[in-house]
Design a protein around this motif. Structure first.
Motif, PDB file in Angstrom:
ATOM      1  N   ARG A   1       0.851  -1.187   0.000  1.00  0.00           N
ATOM      2  CA  ARG A   1       0.000   0.000   0.000  1.00  0.00           C
ATOM      3  C   ARG A   1       0.895   1.249   0.000  1.00  0.00           C
ATOM      4  O   ARG A   1       2.121   1.138   0.208  1.00  0.00           O
ATOM      5  N   ALA A   2       0.280   2.385  -0.222  1.00  0.00           N
ATOM      6  CA  ALA A   2       1.036   3.636  -0.279  1.00  0.00           C
ATOM      7  C   ALA A   2       1.856   3.793   1.003  1.00  0.00           C
ATOM      8  O   ALA A   2       1.383   3.505   2.092  1.00  0.00           O
ATOM      9  N   GLY A   3       3.108   4.227   0.827  1.00  0.00           N
ATOM     10  CA  GLY A   3       3.987   4.429   1.976  1.00  0.00           C
ATOM     11  C   GLY A   3       4.996   3.314   2.167  1.00  0.00           C
ATOM     12  O   GLY A   3       6.014   3.509   2.828  1.00  0.00           O
ATOM     13  N   ASP A   4       4.745   2.122   1.578  1.00  0.00           N
ATOM     14  CA  ASP A   4       5.710   1.021   1.702  1.00  0.00           C
ATOM     15  C   ASP A   4       6.983   1.362   0.939  1.00  0.00           C
ATOM     16  O   ASP A   4       6.921   1.832  -0.201  1.00  0.00           O
ATOM     17  N   ARG A   5       8.129   1.050   1.559  1.00  0.00           N
ATOM     18  CA  ARG A   5       9.404   1.216   0.845  1.00  0.00           C
ATOM     19  C   ARG A   5       9.817  -0.129   0.283  1.00  0.00           C
ATOM     20  O   ARG A   5       9.943  -1.111   1.012  1.00  0.00           O
ATOM     21  N   VAL A   6      10.031  -0.159  -1.034  1.00  0.00           N
ATOM     22  CA  VAL A   6      10.191  -1.437  -1.726  1.00  0.00           C
ATOM     23  C   VAL A   6      11.355  -1.436  -2.712  1.00  0.00           C
ATOM     24  O   VAL A   6      11.804  -0.389  -3.180  1.00  0.00           O
ATOM     25  N   LEU A   7      11.805  -2.655  -3.026  1.00  0.00           N
ATOM     26  CA  LEU A   7      12.685  -2.837  -4.172  1.00  0.00           C
ATOM     27  C   LEU A   7      11.870  -3.546  -5.229  1.00  0.00           C
ATOM     28  O   LEU A   7      10.883  -4.216  -4.925  1.00  0.00           O
ATOM     29  N   CYS A   8      12.279  -3.385  -6.494  1.00  0.00           N
ATOM     30  CA  CYS A   8      11.497  -3.937  -7.598  1.00  0.00           C
ATOM     31  C   CYS A   8      12.413  -4.805  -8.467  1.00  0.00           C
ATOM     32  O   CYS A   8      13.518  -4.377  -8.813  1.00  0.00           O
ATOM     33  N   ALA A   9      11.969  -6.000  -8.812  1.00  0.00           N
ATOM     34  CA  ALA A   9      12.755  -6.877  -9.690  1.00  0.00           C
ATOM     35  C   ALA A   9      12.968  -6.198 -11.040  1.00  0.00           C
ATOM     36  O   ALA A   9      12.012  -5.700 -11.639  1.00  0.00           O
ATOM     37  N   GLY A  10      14.201  -6.194 -11.539  1.00  0.00           N
ATOM     38  CA  GLY A  10      14.489  -5.579 -12.833  1.00  0.00           C
ATOM     39  C   GLY A  10      13.854  -6.327 -13.974  1.00  0.00           C
ATOM     40  O   GLY A  10      13.604  -5.769 -15.043  1.00  0.00           O
ATOM     41  N   VAL A  11      13.585  -7.615 -13.753  1.00  0.00           N
ATOM     42  CA  VAL A  11      12.951  -8.464 -14.777  1.00  0.00           C
ATOM     43  C   VAL A  11      11.679  -9.050 -14.178  1.00  0.00           C
ATOM     44  O   VAL A  11      11.677  -9.489 -13.029  1.00  0.00           O
ATOM     45  N   ILE A  12      10.619  -9.027 -14.941  1.00  0.00           N
ATOM     46  CA  ILE A  12       9.329  -9.529 -14.460  1.00  0.00           C
ATOM     47  C   ILE A  12       8.682 -10.421 -15.511  1.00  0.00           C
ATOM     48  O   ILE A  12       9.054 -10.381 -16.688  1.00  0.00           O
ATOM     49  N   GLY A  13       7.715 -11.224 -15.075  1.00  0.00           N
ATOM     50  CA  GLY A  13       6.927 -12.049 -15.990  1.00  0.00           C
ATOM     51  C   GLY A  13       5.483 -11.591 -15.934  1.00  0.00           C
ATOM     52  O   GLY A  13       5.201 -10.452 -15.552  1.00  0.00           O
ATOM     53  N   CYS A  14       4.566 -12.512 -16.285  1.00  0.00           N
ATOM     54  CA  CYS A  14       3.152 -12.128 -16.252  1.00  0.00           C
ATOM     55  C   CYS A  14       2.680 -11.961 -14.813  1.00  0.00           C
ATOM     56  O   CYS A  14       1.714 -11.251 -14.540  1.00  0.00           O
ATOM     57  N   GLY A  15       3.358 -12.628 -13.870  1.00  0.00           N
ATOM     58  CA  GLY A  15       2.986 -12.522 -12.462  1.00  0.00           C
ATOM     59  C   GLY A  15       1.863 -13.456 -12.054  1.00  0.00           C
ATOM     60  O   GLY A  15       1.553 -13.570 -10.873  1.00  0.00           O
ATOM     61  N   ALA A  16       1.264 -14.139 -13.011  1.00  0.00           N
ATOM     62  CA  ALA A  16       0.084 -14.947 -12.692  1.00  0.00           C
ATOM     63  C   ALA A  16       0.285 -16.441 -12.908  1.00  0.00           C
ATOM     64  O   ALA A  16      -0.330 -17.255 -12.236  1.00  0.00           O
TER      65      ALA A  16
END
Ligand code: NAD
Ligand code: ZN
Ligand code: ZN
Length: 349
Positions: free
Chosen positions: A79-94
């Motif tokens: 949710r808004a306010g979370d501090r996160v890192l993001c994978a540089g490579v992603i898939g469909c996620g599903a």
């Protein structure tokens, strides 16, 4: 409202421009206000014009961390306010592989890297849209610094993936070709598996010195074959991790490795006509591994290692610049000027 982003305009041309403020790409997506972003050797392939791009003008960069500012209605874990890192490579996620973090094995063939086209703009920007947020993001873990978190988005997992792929057993000899940030982290990761020696090959003196400080044996690239032969009694190293991506260094890896050894390629090579030395591979009974790192899959193993101080990836950062200095940052990184190893950008400046 607009944001500032580093955008790609063709070979050697990256500029700061205004772009529309991003919105969540769909109900599973999120928007991050980027806190820090890094420039990667993979961005240089784009910068050199080596990668096919369908258009220009898109925001670049796939290594970024930030604060969630907006989430789609179906996002469960953030949710808004979370501090996160993001994978540089992603898939469909599903699909099943994506849910397990194996984003490169996405069954819907939706494996994508941020900042390589307008379809998925990058994070060397003030803000970025992230599809499939529940799978692409991870909260910055307790005890992990912002700079360490940036390295968890791509190159630390890549280095670890390269070392795992090398199947290193205690007492063995490993060679690492290329001592950029990826190769130096591969030296650190290789050491987790207990090799007796890591032979570290490059031609830049400061990078050889860094590898030596990490406990590796520095080997100058101009004499690599003879030196490695000499150091291994003519047999060759048990495994070789290739972290450059040039034809010549992949050839060198195949040439150096011992009979029944393992070559683990993490350098990116886009040459369809690569002259693979088939007779050499055939006669050596070797294992050849290559792939894009499935970043999220490796977080569960790497986070505790970083938290416990077994890995110090943050030492690769030599330059901390403002996003507004982005064009110059690319030039410094590309020309390997000024002792640069890895550049961190601050989008608030
Ligand atoms: P970098 O350009 O900083 O490092 C490359 C290093 O290779 C330099 O130190 C250079 O001096 C050295 N080198 C060049 N030619 C050489 C030779 N003939 N012999 C020995 N050394 C040589 O880049 P980086 O950020 O460290 O990235 C390295 C590679 O890893 C790139 O190809 C990048 O695209 C790739 N990469 C792959 C993945 C993945 O998922 N597979 C992820 C991130 C990066
Ligand atoms: Zn990268
Ligand atoms: Zn998938």
């Amino acid at each position: 409202v607009t944001i500032r982003a580093l955008t790609f305009h063709g070979k050697g041309d990256v500029r700061v421009e205004s772009r529309p403020d991003p919105t969540p790409p769909d109900q599973d997506g999120a928007v991050l206000r980027v806190e820090r972003a890094a420039i990667c050797g993979s961005d240089l392939h784009l910068y050199h014009g080596d990668l096919p791009v369908p258009e220009t003008g898109f925001a670049v960069g796939h290594e970024f961390v930030g604060e969630v500012v907006e989430v789609g209605s179906a996002v469960r874990d953030f949710r808004a306010g979370d501090r996160v890192l993001c994978a540089g490579v992603i898939g469909c996620g599903a699909c099943a592989p994506c849910r397990g973090g194996h984003v490169v094995r996405c069954e819907r063939r939706q494996t994508r890297v941020f900042g390589m086209s307008g379809a998925l703009p990058g994070g060397q920007a003030e803000a970025v849209a992230v599809p499939g947020a529940d799978h692409a993001l991870r909260r910055i873990p307790e005890g992990v610094s912002v700079e360490q978190a940036v390295l968890l988005t791509d190159i630390l997992p890549t280095a670890f993936y390269g070392a795992k792929g090398a199947e290193i057993r205690p007492g063995q000899t490993v060679a690492v070709i290329g001592l950029g940030p990826v190769g130096l982290l591969a030296v650190e990761c290789a050491q987790l598996f207990g090799p007796a020696r890591v032979l570290a090959i490059d031609r830049i003196p400061e990078r050889l010195a860094r590898a030596k400080a990490l406990g590796a044996v520095p080997v100058h690239a101009d004499r690599a074959a003879e030196t490695v032969q000499g150091l291994t009694g003519g047999v060759g190293p048990d495994s070789v991790i290739e972290a450059v991506g040039a034809d010549a260094t992949i050839q060198l890896a195949l040439q150096l490795v011992r009979v029944a050894g393992v070559v683990s390629v993490i350098g990116v090579n886009m040459n369809f006509a690569f002259p693979f030395p088939m007779p050499l591979a055939l006669m050596k009974d070797l294992t050849f591994r290559i792939g894009i790192c499935p970043v999220p899959e490796l977080w569960d193993e790497l986070v505790p290692l970083v938290q416990a101080g077994r890995l110090h990836p943050e030492n690769v950062f030599t330059h901390r610049l403002a996003l507004s200095e982005g064009s110059e940052a690319y030039r410094i990184f590309d020309e390997k000027r000024d002792g640069v190893l890895k550049v961190l950008l601050d989008p608030s400046r």
